[in-house]
Design a protein around this motif. Structure first.
Motif, PDB file in Angstrom:
ATOM      1  N   THR A 101      -6.124   3.675 -16.005  1.00  0.00           N
ATOM      2  CA  THR A 101      -6.187   3.759 -17.461  1.00  0.00           C
ATOM      3  C   THR A 101      -7.542   4.278 -17.905  1.00  0.00           C
ATOM      4  N   ARG A 102      -7.567   5.304 -18.752  1.00  0.00           N
ATOM      5  CA  ARG A 102      -8.817   5.870 -19.255  1.00  0.00           C
ATOM      6  C   ARG A 102      -9.389   4.986 -20.356  1.00  0.00           C
ATOM      7  N   VAL A 103     -10.660   4.682 -20.262  1.00  0.00           N
ATOM      8  CA  VAL A 103     -11.366   3.905 -21.281  1.00  0.00           C
ATOM      9  C   VAL A 103     -12.404   4.825 -21.905  1.00  0.00           C
ATOM     10  N   PRO A 104     -12.340   5.090 -23.225  1.00  0.00           N
ATOM     11  CA  PRO A 104     -13.316   5.993 -23.843  1.00  0.00           C
ATOM     12  C   PRO A 104     -14.686   5.348 -23.979  1.00  0.00           C
ATOM     13  N   ASP A 105     -15.706   6.192 -24.052  1.00  0.00           N
ATOM     14  CA  ASP A 105     -17.086   5.739 -24.271  1.00  0.00           C
ATOM     15  C   ASP A 105     -17.276   5.574 -25.771  1.00  0.00           C
ATOM     16  N   ARG A 106     -17.176   4.316 -26.264  1.00  0.00           N
ATOM     17  CA  ARG A 106     -17.258   4.051 -27.698  1.00  0.00           C
ATOM     18  C   ARG A 106     -18.564   3.355 -28.047  1.00  0.00           C
ATOM     19  N   ALA A 107     -19.106   3.695 -29.207  1.00  0.00           N
ATOM     20  CA  ALA A 107     -20.367   3.090 -29.646  1.00  0.00           C
ATOM     21  C   ALA A 107     -20.226   1.595 -29.893  1.00  0.00           C
ATOM     22  N   ASP A 108     -19.026   1.142 -30.264  1.00  0.00           N
ATOM     23  CA  ASP A 108     -18.853  -0.269 -30.608  1.00  0.00           C
ATOM     24  C   ASP A 108     -18.342  -1.109 -29.440  1.00  0.00           C
ATOM     25  N   SER A 109     -18.307  -0.557 -28.235  1.00  0.00           N
ATOM     26  CA  SER A 109     -17.892  -1.350 -27.072  1.00  0.00           C
ATOM     27  C   SER A 109     -18.913  -2.458 -26.815  1.00  0.00           C
ATOM     28  N   THR A 110     -18.436  -3.666 -26.569  1.00  0.00           N
ATOM     29  CA  THR A 110     -19.323  -4.787 -26.287  1.00  0.00           C
ATOM     30  C   THR A 110     -19.607  -4.863 -24.786  1.00  0.00           C
ATOM     31  N   PRO A 111     -20.687  -5.540 -24.383  1.00  0.00           N
ATOM     32  CA  PRO A 111     -20.943  -5.719 -22.955  1.00  0.00           C
ATOM     33  C   PRO A 111     -19.780  -6.372 -22.218  1.00  0.00           C
ATOM     34  N   HIS A 112     -19.095  -7.314 -22.872  1.00  0.00           N
ATOM     35  CA  HIS A 112     -17.956  -7.982 -22.237  1.00  0.00           C
ATOM     36  C   HIS A 112     -16.819  -6.999 -21.999  1.00  0.00           C
ATOM     37  N   GLU A 113     -16.582  -6.101 -22.943  1.00  0.00           N
ATOM     38  CA  GLU A 113     -15.540  -5.089 -22.754  1.00  0.00           C
ATOM     39  C   GLU A 113     -15.899  -4.148 -21.604  1.00  0.00           C
ATOM     40  N   LEU A 114     -17.149  -3.721 -21.552  1.00  0.00           N
ATOM     41  CA  LEU A 114     -17.573  -2.826 -20.484  1.00  0.00           C
ATOM     42  C   LEU A 114     -17.526  -3.520 -19.128  1.00  0.00           C
ATOM     43  N   ASP A 115     -17.776  -4.813 -19.098  1.00  0.00           N
ATOM     44  CA  ASP A 115     -17.768  -5.559 -17.843  1.00  0.00           C
ATOM     45  C   ASP A 115     -16.362  -5.654 -17.264  1.00  0.00           C
ATOM     46  N   ARG A 116     -15.355  -5.521 -18.119  1.00  0.00           N
ATOM     47  CA  ARG A 116     -13.967  -5.578 -17.641  1.00  0.00           C
ATOM     48  C   ARG A 116     -13.480  -4.241 -17.078  1.00  0.00           C
ATOM     49  N   VAL A 117     -14.264  -3.177 -17.265  1.00  0.00           N
ATOM     50  CA  VAL A 117     -13.890  -1.866 -16.731  1.00  0.00           C
ATOM     51  C   VAL A 117     -14.156  -1.850 -15.227  1.00  0.00           C
ATOM     52  N   ASP A 118     -13.190  -1.335 -14.465  1.00  0.00           N
ATOM     53  CA  ASP A 118     -13.332  -1.343 -13.004  1.00  0.00           C
ATOM     54  C   ASP A 118     -14.322  -0.295 -12.511  1.00  0.00           C
ATOM     55  N   SER A 119     -14.283   0.908 -13.081  1.00  0.00           N
ATOM     56  CA  SER A 119     -15.116   2.008 -12.577  1.00  0.00           C
ATOM     57  C   SER A 119     -15.551   2.901 -13.722  1.00  0.00           C
ATOM     58  N   VAL A 120     -16.586   3.697 -13.462  1.00  0.00           N
ATOM     59  CA  VAL A 120     -17.029   4.725 -14.407  1.00  0.00           C
ATOM     60  C   VAL A 120     -17.300   5.991 -13.610  1.00  0.00           C
ATOM     61  N   ILE A 121     -16.894   7.138 -14.163  1.00  0.00           N
ATOM     62  CA  ILE A 121     -17.136   8.433 -13.528  1.00  0.00           C
ATOM     63  C   ILE A 121     -18.003   9.264 -14.463  1.00  0.00           C
ATOM     64  N   THR A 122     -19.101   9.809 -13.944  1.00  0.00           N
ATOM     65  CA  THR A 122     -19.986  10.647 -14.755  1.00  0.00           C
ATOM     66  C   THR A 122     -20.440  11.863 -13.956  1.00  0.00           C
ATOM     67  N   GLY A 123     -21.008  12.806 -14.671  1.00  0.00           N
ATOM     68  CA  GLY A 123     -21.782  13.864 -14.050  1.00  0.00           C
ATOM     69  C   GLY A 123     -23.233  13.421 -14.005  1.00  0.00           C
ATOM     70  N   CYS A 124     -24.155  14.361 -13.850  1.00  0.00           N
ATOM     71  CA  CYS A 124     -25.577  14.024 -13.869  1.00  0.00           C
ATOM     72  C   CYS A 124     -26.359  15.196 -14.452  1.00  0.00           C
ATOM     73  N   ALA A 125     -27.643  14.971 -14.733  1.00  0.00           N
ATOM     74  CA  ALA A 125     -28.506  16.033 -15.243  1.00  0.00           C
ATOM     75  C   ALA A 125     -29.169  16.778 -14.097  1.00  0.00           C
ATOM     76  N   VAL A 126     -29.642  16.022 -13.103  1.00  0.00           N
ATOM     77  CA  VAL A 126     -30.327  16.618 -11.950  1.00  0.00           C
ATOM     78  C   VAL A 126     -30.357  15.585 -10.832  1.00  0.00           C
ATOM     79  N   ALA A 127     -30.467  16.065  -9.589  1.00  0.00           N
ATOM     80  CA  ALA A 127     -30.590  15.179  -8.435  1.00  0.00           C
ATOM     81  C   ALA A 127     -31.820  15.608  -7.635  1.00  0.00           C
ATOM     82  N   ILE A 128     -32.591  14.625  -7.164  1.00  0.00           N
ATOM     83  CA  ILE A 128     -33.871  14.892  -6.493  1.00  0.00           C
ATOM     84  C   ILE A 128     -33.743  14.580  -5.010  1.00  0.00           C
ATOM     85  N   ALA A 129     -33.909  15.607  -4.179  1.00  0.00           N
ATOM     86  CA  ALA A 129     -33.685  15.453  -2.743  1.00  0.00           C
ATOM     87  C   ALA A 129     -34.713  14.553  -2.076  1.00  0.00           C
TER      88      ALA A 129
END
Length: 213
Positions: A101-129
Motif C-alpha cells: 500500500t502506498r503511503v503519501p508524504d503528507r505534512a500533517d503525518s504524525t510520528p505515530h502514523e509514520l512509525d506504522r509504515v513498514d518501509s520508505v523508498i527514496t532517491g538521493c542527492a549525492v553519494a560519497i565513495a
C-alpha cells in the motif's frame, strides 16, 4: 541591556581596529587542500562506495535501470512490507511492481502514523565513495527529512555513476547549504559505554542501498 546586546557589543569592540575586507568569501578562504584522495575511474569510485556502504552494515544491491522495479518489489516482499511511504517526486516506474500500500508524504503525518509504515523508498542527492555516505536534500524524490528517520526500513536508490562522487569536498560542491541536508552513513546505530551496539535508535534499523546503472 540584554545578554545578546552585551555579547554583540564585545564583538564590535574586538573588531573595531580590524581593517574592513570586502574580498568575497570564496576568494578570502584558501581552498588549497586535496579535494579527493588518489585518482579513480568512475567504476572504481562506485566500487569504493559499495565497499564502504557494506562496511557500515548497509545492504547493497546492484542492478540495471530496467531491473529496478522488480528488484524493489522483491526487497519489499522479502521483508514482508505491507505499506511503503513514497515521496511525491519518486519516479512511478520504480515502484510499478511493488504491491504494498502506498503511503503519501503528507505534512500533517504524525510520528505515530509514520512509525506504522513498514518501509520508505527514496532517491538521493549525492553519494560519497570515500565515506560510504548517502546525502538527502529534501528533493522531490526524497521527501521530508522525517520520513527517512521514523520508519524502520529505508531503501535508497542511487543512480551510478552520475550521483556518486569521491569525497566530501566534491559532494559539497553539488549541494545547496540552504536545503535540509541529511547525511547517512549506514543504518542508525549507537553504542553505550560497554560498547553494546544498538541499531534503529534515531533512524531506520535497516538501510538498503540500490546502485542503479
Amino acid at each position: 541591556m540584554s545578554s545578546r546586546e552585551r555579547i554583540l557589543g564585545r564583538v564590535r569592540r574586538a573588531l573595531a581596529d580590524v581593517p574592513r575586507d570586502d574580498t568575497p568569501y570564496e576568494r578570502a578562504i584558501p581552498r588549497d587542500y586535496l579535494s579527493e584522495h588518489g585518482e579513480r575511474s568512475p567504476e572504481e569510485t562506485v566500487e569504493l562506495l559499495a565497499e564502504n556502504l557494506a562496511d557500515y552494515r548497509a545492504i547493497v544491491h546492484r542492478c540495471a535501470d530496467g531491473e529496478l522495479p522488480e528488484l524493489l518489489a522483491r526487497l519489499m516482499a522479502e521483508r514482508g512490507s505491507r505499506s511503503v511511504l513514497v515521496p511525491p517526486g519518486l519516479p512511478q516506474h520504480w515502484i510499478a511492481a511493488v504491491e504494498a500500500t502506498r503511503v503519501p508524504d503528507r505534512a500533517d503525518s504524525t510520528p505515530h502514523e509514520l512509525d506504522r509504515v513498514d518501509s520508505v523508498i527514496t532517491g538521493c542527492a549525492v553519494a560519497i565513495a570515500e565515506t560510504g555516505t548517502i546525502v538527502l536534500d529534501g528533493g522531490p524524490d526524497q521527501g521530508r527529512r522525517r520520513i527517512t528517520l521514523i520508519p524502520d526500513h529505508h531503501i535508497c536508490v542511487v543512480r551510478v555513476p552520475g550521483q556518486v562522487v569521491s569525497s566530501v569536498p566534491r559532494a559539497l560542491g553539488r549541494l545547496d547549504p540552504a536545503r535540509p541536508l541529511t547525511w547517512i552513513s549506514g543504518p542508525s546505530a549507537t553504542s553505550d559505554i560497554e560498547l553494546d551496539r544498538v541499531e534503529g535508535v534515531h533512524g531506520p534499523r535497516t538501510l538498503e542501498v540500490v546502485l542503479v546503472d
